[in-house]
Scaffold this active site. Structure first.
Site, PDB file in Angstrom:
ATOM      1  N   ARG A 121     -19.711  19.562 -18.040  1.00 48.54           N
ATOM      2  CA  ARG A 121     -20.056  20.854 -17.401  1.00 48.54           C
ATOM      3  C   ARG A 121     -19.100  21.225 -16.269  1.00 48.54           C
ATOM      4  NH1 ARG A 121     -25.633  19.301 -18.270  1.00 48.54           N
ATOM      5  NH2 ARG A 121     -26.284  20.299 -20.205  1.00 48.54           N
ATOM      6  N   LYS A 143      -7.098  31.753 -15.534  1.00 50.68           N
ATOM      7  CA  LYS A 143      -7.400  32.107 -16.920  1.00 50.68           C
ATOM      8  C   LYS A 143      -7.068  30.905 -17.788  1.00 50.68           C
ATOM      9  CE  LYS A 143      -6.906  37.121 -17.207  1.00 50.68           C
ATOM     10  NZ  LYS A 143      -6.105  38.231 -17.778  1.00 50.68           N
ATOM     11  N   GLU A 185       8.522  37.748 -17.130  1.00 47.07           N
ATOM     12  CA  GLU A 185       7.302  37.838 -16.316  1.00 47.07           C
ATOM     13  C   GLU A 185       7.649  37.980 -14.827  1.00 47.07           C
ATOM     14  OE1 GLU A 185       4.377  38.103 -17.755  1.00 47.07           O
ATOM     15  OE2 GLU A 185       4.432  37.040 -19.676  1.00 47.07           O
ATOM     16  N   LYS A 227       1.097  37.330  -7.569  1.00 44.88           N
ATOM     17  CA  LYS A 227      -0.022  36.995  -8.461  1.00 44.88           C
ATOM     18  C   LYS A 227      -1.236  36.562  -7.653  1.00 44.88           C
ATOM     19  CE  LYS A 227      -1.857  35.299 -12.577  1.00 44.88           C
ATOM     20  NZ  LYS A 227      -1.692  34.852 -13.928  1.00 44.88           N
ATOM     21  N   GLU A 237     -10.703  40.528 -13.434  1.00 47.46           N
ATOM     22  CA  GLU A 237     -10.131  41.697 -14.120  1.00 47.46           C
ATOM     23  C   GLU A 237     -11.180  42.769 -14.386  1.00 47.46           C
ATOM     24  OE1 GLU A 237      -7.097  40.346 -16.868  1.00 47.46           O
ATOM     25  OE2 GLU A 237      -7.376  42.166 -18.034  1.00 47.46           O
ATOM     26  N   ARG A 242      -6.120  43.414 -11.660  1.00 44.40           N
ATOM     27  CA  ARG A 242      -5.514  42.313 -12.415  1.00 44.40           C
ATOM     28  C   ARG A 242      -4.971  42.805 -13.760  1.00 44.40           C
ATOM     29  NH1 ARG A 242      -7.433  35.975 -12.827  1.00 44.40           N
ATOM     30  NH2 ARG A 242      -5.634  35.346 -14.076  1.00 44.40           N
ATOM     31  N   ASN A 246      -0.948  42.994 -17.190  1.00 43.37           N
ATOM     32  CA  ASN A 246      -0.744  43.148 -18.629  1.00 43.37           C
ATOM     33  C   ASN A 246       0.328  44.183 -18.952  1.00 43.37           C
ATOM     34  OD1 ASN A 246      -2.760  41.254 -19.248  1.00 43.37           O
ATOM     35  ND2 ASN A 246      -4.348  42.812 -18.984  1.00 43.37           N
ATOM     36  N   HIS A 249       2.202  44.145 -22.179  1.00 44.85           N
ATOM     37  CA  HIS A 249       1.530  43.214 -23.088  1.00 44.85           C
ATOM     38  C   HIS A 249       0.930  43.899 -24.316  1.00 44.85           C
ATOM     39  CE1 HIS A 249       2.254  40.429 -19.871  1.00 44.85           C
ATOM     40  NE2 HIS A 249       1.606  39.453 -20.471  1.00 44.85           N
ATOM     41  N   HIS A 253       2.112  42.743 -27.631  1.00 42.51           N
ATOM     42  CA  HIS A 253       1.149  42.119 -28.544  1.00 42.51           C
ATOM     43  C   HIS A 253       1.396  42.601 -29.984  1.00 42.51           C
ATOM     44  CE1 HIS A 253      -2.735  40.934 -30.202  1.00 42.51           C
ATOM     45  NE2 HIS A 253      -2.916  42.180 -30.567  1.00 42.51           N
ATOM     46  N   HIS A 267       6.500  34.856 -26.455  1.00 40.33           N
ATOM     47  CA  HIS A 267       5.601  35.777 -25.740  1.00 40.33           C
ATOM     48  C   HIS A 267       6.346  36.585 -24.672  1.00 40.33           C
ATOM     49  CE1 HIS A 267       2.063  37.307 -23.690  1.00 40.33           C
ATOM     50  NE2 HIS A 267       2.494  36.753 -22.565  1.00 40.33           N
TER      51      HIS A 267
HETATM   52  P1  NAD Z   1       4.824  26.177 -23.603  1.00 41.56           P
HETATM   53  O1  NAD Z   1       3.835  25.506 -22.761  1.00 41.56           O
HETATM   54  O2  NAD Z   1       4.669  26.094 -25.088  1.00 41.56           O
HETATM   55  O3  NAD Z   1       6.287  25.676 -23.198  1.00 41.56           O
HETATM   56  C1  NAD Z   1       7.395  26.159 -23.914  1.00 41.56           C
HETATM   57  C2  NAD Z   1       8.223  24.997 -24.484  1.00 41.56           C
HETATM   58  O4  NAD Z   1       8.934  24.377 -23.418  1.00 41.56           O
HETATM   59  C3  NAD Z   1       7.395  23.891 -25.128  1.00 41.56           C
HETATM   60  O5  NAD Z   1       8.118  23.392 -26.225  1.00 41.56           O
HETATM   61  C4  NAD Z   1       7.323  22.833 -24.041  1.00 41.56           C
HETATM   62  O6  NAD Z   1       7.127  21.547 -24.559  1.00 41.56           O
HETATM   63  C5  NAD Z   1       8.663  22.967 -23.402  1.00 41.56           C
HETATM   64  N1  NAD Z   1       8.783  22.580 -22.010  1.00 41.56           N
HETATM   65  C6  NAD Z   1       7.923  22.828 -21.003  1.00 41.56           C
HETATM   66  N2  NAD Z   1       8.453  22.481 -19.835  1.00 41.56           N
HETATM   67  C7  NAD Z   1       9.667  21.960 -20.090  1.00 41.56           C
HETATM   68  C8  NAD Z   1      10.708  21.448 -19.284  1.00 41.56           C
HETATM   69  N3  NAD Z   1      10.630  21.460 -17.957  1.00 41.56           N
HETATM   70  N4  NAD Z   1      11.804  20.969 -19.900  1.00 41.56           N
HETATM   71  C9  NAD Z   1      11.924  21.024 -21.252  1.00 41.56           C
HETATM   72  N5  NAD Z   1      11.000  21.541 -22.068  1.00 41.56           N
HETATM   73  C10 NAD Z   1       9.884  22.005 -21.493  1.00 41.56           C
HETATM   74  O7  NAD Z   1       4.918  27.746 -23.301  1.00 41.56           O
HETATM   75  P2  NAD Z   1       4.865  28.618 -21.967  1.00 41.56           P
HETATM   76  O8  NAD Z   1       5.797  29.744 -22.211  1.00 41.56           O
HETATM   77  O9  NAD Z   1       5.005  27.818 -20.746  1.00 41.56           O
HETATM   78  O10 NAD Z   1       3.375  29.156 -21.979  1.00 41.56           O
HETATM   79  C11 NAD Z   1       2.903  29.963 -23.031  1.00 41.56           C
HETATM   80  C12 NAD Z   1       1.411  29.911 -23.040  1.00 41.56           C
HETATM   81  O11 NAD Z   1       0.928  30.388 -21.781  1.00 41.56           O
HETATM   82  C13 NAD Z   1       0.769  30.779 -24.101  1.00 41.56           C
HETATM   83  O12 NAD Z   1      -0.227  30.032 -24.746  1.00 41.56           O
HETATM   84  C14 NAD Z   1       0.150  31.927 -23.318  1.00 41.56           C
HETATM   85  O13 NAD Z   1      -1.007  32.438 -23.948  1.00 41.56           O
HETATM   86  C15 NAD Z   1      -0.168  31.255 -22.018  1.00 41.56           C
HETATM   87  N6  NAD Z   1      -0.271  32.160 -20.874  1.00 41.56           N
HETATM   88  C16 NAD Z   1      -1.351  32.035 -20.079  1.00 41.56           C
HETATM   89  C17 NAD Z   1      -1.487  32.839 -18.966  1.00 41.56           C
HETATM   90  C18 NAD Z   1      -2.658  32.642 -18.060  1.00 41.56           C
HETATM   91  O14 NAD Z   1      -2.838  33.456 -17.136  1.00 41.56           O
HETATM   92  N7  NAD Z   1      -3.435  31.600 -18.244  1.00 41.56           N
HETATM   93  C19 NAD Z   1      -0.502  33.783 -18.657  1.00 41.56           C
HETATM   94  C20 NAD Z   1       0.611  33.876 -19.478  1.00 41.56           C
HETATM   95  C21 NAD Z   1       0.725  33.056 -20.598  1.00 41.56           C
HETATM   96  N1  GLY Z   2      -1.297  36.671 -17.077  1.00 41.10           N
HETATM   97  C1  GLY Z   2      -2.321  37.648 -16.891  1.00 41.10           C
HETATM   98  C2  GLY Z   2      -3.344  37.244 -15.881  1.00 41.10           C
HETATM   99  O1  GLY Z   2      -3.298  36.171 -15.350  1.00 41.10           O
HETATM  100  O2  GLY Z   2      -4.208  38.014 -15.623  1.00 41.10           O
END
Ligand code: NAD
Ligand code: GLY
Length: 367
Positions: A121, A143, A185, A227, A237, A242, A246, A249, A253, A267
């Site tokens: 929980r 998020k 971003e 942020k 949001e 917030r 987007n 996005h 998307h 992305h």
């Molecule tokens: P990811 O976590 O897949 O990382 C991208 C690639 O880089 C992966 O292959 C990873 O293994 C590699 N990697 C990571 N750090 C590294 C480093 N220092 N050296 C070498 N390789 C490295 O992708 P991302 O772009 O970091 O994140 C994308 C995800 O984030 C998506 O799932 C998206 O939905 C999510 N996201 C969430 C929010 C939120 O507010 N929670 C906002 C934007 C995106």
């Molecule tokens: N990346 C969008 C949010 O955090 O709201």
């Protein structure tokens, strides 16, 4: 080291930014822990570079630890990934007072955050983002989610971390394409409400991408501070604040859906093209100048980011693309709120523009 705070009352938390911080994680985590024990979750690309540093730092601070290394990539943010992680945490004897360390990009951060929102929980977690995208966006704000067959990030929760620890030197091993996707971003914060920061990006973006550590530090600190401010104002949001995060996005998307959420278009790359389209759509509707829209396109093109349908590798018609937008999880009462703009740094949320107008605009933009 720079220290910022996400102001959320009793759930406020610090963001620490500094070169070499990974090696000091033990000292920063120790005061949070109710017992000297933690669990690290990372992925197979990150582990070879950074897991040993984190483990040594924890050991140096007298904190017992164990680690789970998950497959890299979006597929890990899934029911299977969640089951594997939560069962591992329970097997490791996780307690509600524990802090799990998420060491990796947005995939690891989102998955660990969600697992920690539900296991026993709810337990705490620490974000240690290692991609630029995670350092400037996903690690802050709480998020958390996994993907399901019906769509991305459809199962999740708001669950704030207890600490975000950002070591920009981890970007040294990040592939250039991932760095570019994260940079989109960064630019987004300028486009939302900070024209001076967009101008800074025009001047320093190329150096940042080439490895300039001062530029990286400034971009990360400026982005997370923006942020943190937005999250403090509208954590869940609900007030069109917030939602500005987007920007790009909704168009993005559609491009991601059309390219199958695959390596064809990351992305952040989709967001880059989406931000140009949002500015061009705004200009086409008399909301923003064509000069501003061109300035956004030119900057993103100058750092090799997609800046049009063609450069995003998409040649589908407007109806197909706007059809993807209709399935966006942000649809409210049948209408999709779009983030449009009156100019660079002047974005706003509106649901005045129907998807038929978006489709016609995209048809005119296909070349
Ligand atoms: P990811 O976590 O897949 O990382 C991208 C690639 O880089 C992966 O292959 C990873 O293994 C590699 N990697 C990571 N750090 C590294 C480093 N220092 N050296 C070498 N390789 C490295 O992708 P991302 O772009 O970091 O994140 C994308 C995800 O984030 C998506 O799932 C998206 O939905 C999510 N996201 C969430 C929010 C939120 O507010 N929670 C906002 C934007 C995106
Ligand atoms: N990346 C969008 C949010 O955090 O709201």
């Amino acid at each position: 080291m720079e220290r910022l705070t996400v102001e959320l009352g009793s759930r406020s938390y610090p963001i620490l930014i500094g070169d070499g911080l990974l090696a000091a994680i033990g000292a920063h985590a120790a005061p949070l822990l109710k017992r000297p024990r933690t669990m690290i979750v990372t992925d197979e690309h990150v582990a070879p570079h950074y897991l040993a540093v984190v483990e040594a730092s924890l050991a140096g601070a007298g904190i017992a630890h164990s680690a789970l290394v998950l497959p890299a990539g979006e597929g890990t943010k899934s029911w299977d990934g969640l089951a594997r992680l939560t069962e591992w945490l329970i097997g490791e004897g996780v307690e509600r007072g524990d802090h799990v360390i998420a060491l990796g990009g947005g995939v690891i951060g989102d998955l660990v955050g969600f697992a920690c929102s539900i296991v026993k929980r709810g337990c705490a977690f620490v974000q240690v983002p290692t991609t630029l995208l995670a350092q400037v966006d996903s690690s802050v704000g709480g998020k958390t989610a996994i993907n399901v067959p019906a769509g991305k990030n459809l199962i999740g929760a708001f669950h704030q971390p207890a600490l975000v620890l950002i070591d920009p030197t981890t970007l040294a091993t990040l592939p250039r394409r991932e760095l570019g996707a994260g940079y989109a971003e960064v630019v987004k914060y300028g486009l939302i409400d900070d024209v001076a920061f967009f101008a800074w990006c025009e001047d320093h973006g190329a150096a940042l991408l080439a490895g300039d550590s001062a530029a990286r530090h400034k971009a990360i600190a400026h982005s997370v501070s923006a942020k943190a401010r937005i999250v403090a104002a509208d954590e869940r949001e609900t007030q069109d604040v917030r939602a500005l995060l987007n920007l790009g996005h909704s168009f993005g998307h559609a491009l991601e859906a059309e390219t199958g959420y695959s390596d064809r278009l990351l992305h952040g790359e989709a967001v880059a093209a989406g931000m140009v389209l949002a500015h061009q759509f705004s200009a086409a509707n008399g909301l923003c100048s064509r000069e501003d829209a061109a300035r956004v396109r030119d900057h993103l093109a100058s750092v090799d980011l997609p800046h049009s349908l063609a450069s995003a590798g998409v040649n589908s018609d407007g109806a197909t693309l706007s059809g993807h937008m209709a399935h966006d999880k942000k649809v409210r009462g049948g209408k999709l709120p779009l983030i449009l703009t009156h100019g660079i740094g002047q974005s706003f949320v509106t649901d005045e523009y129907g998807l038929d107008r978006v489709a016609a605009f995209l048809d005119g933009n296909a070349a």
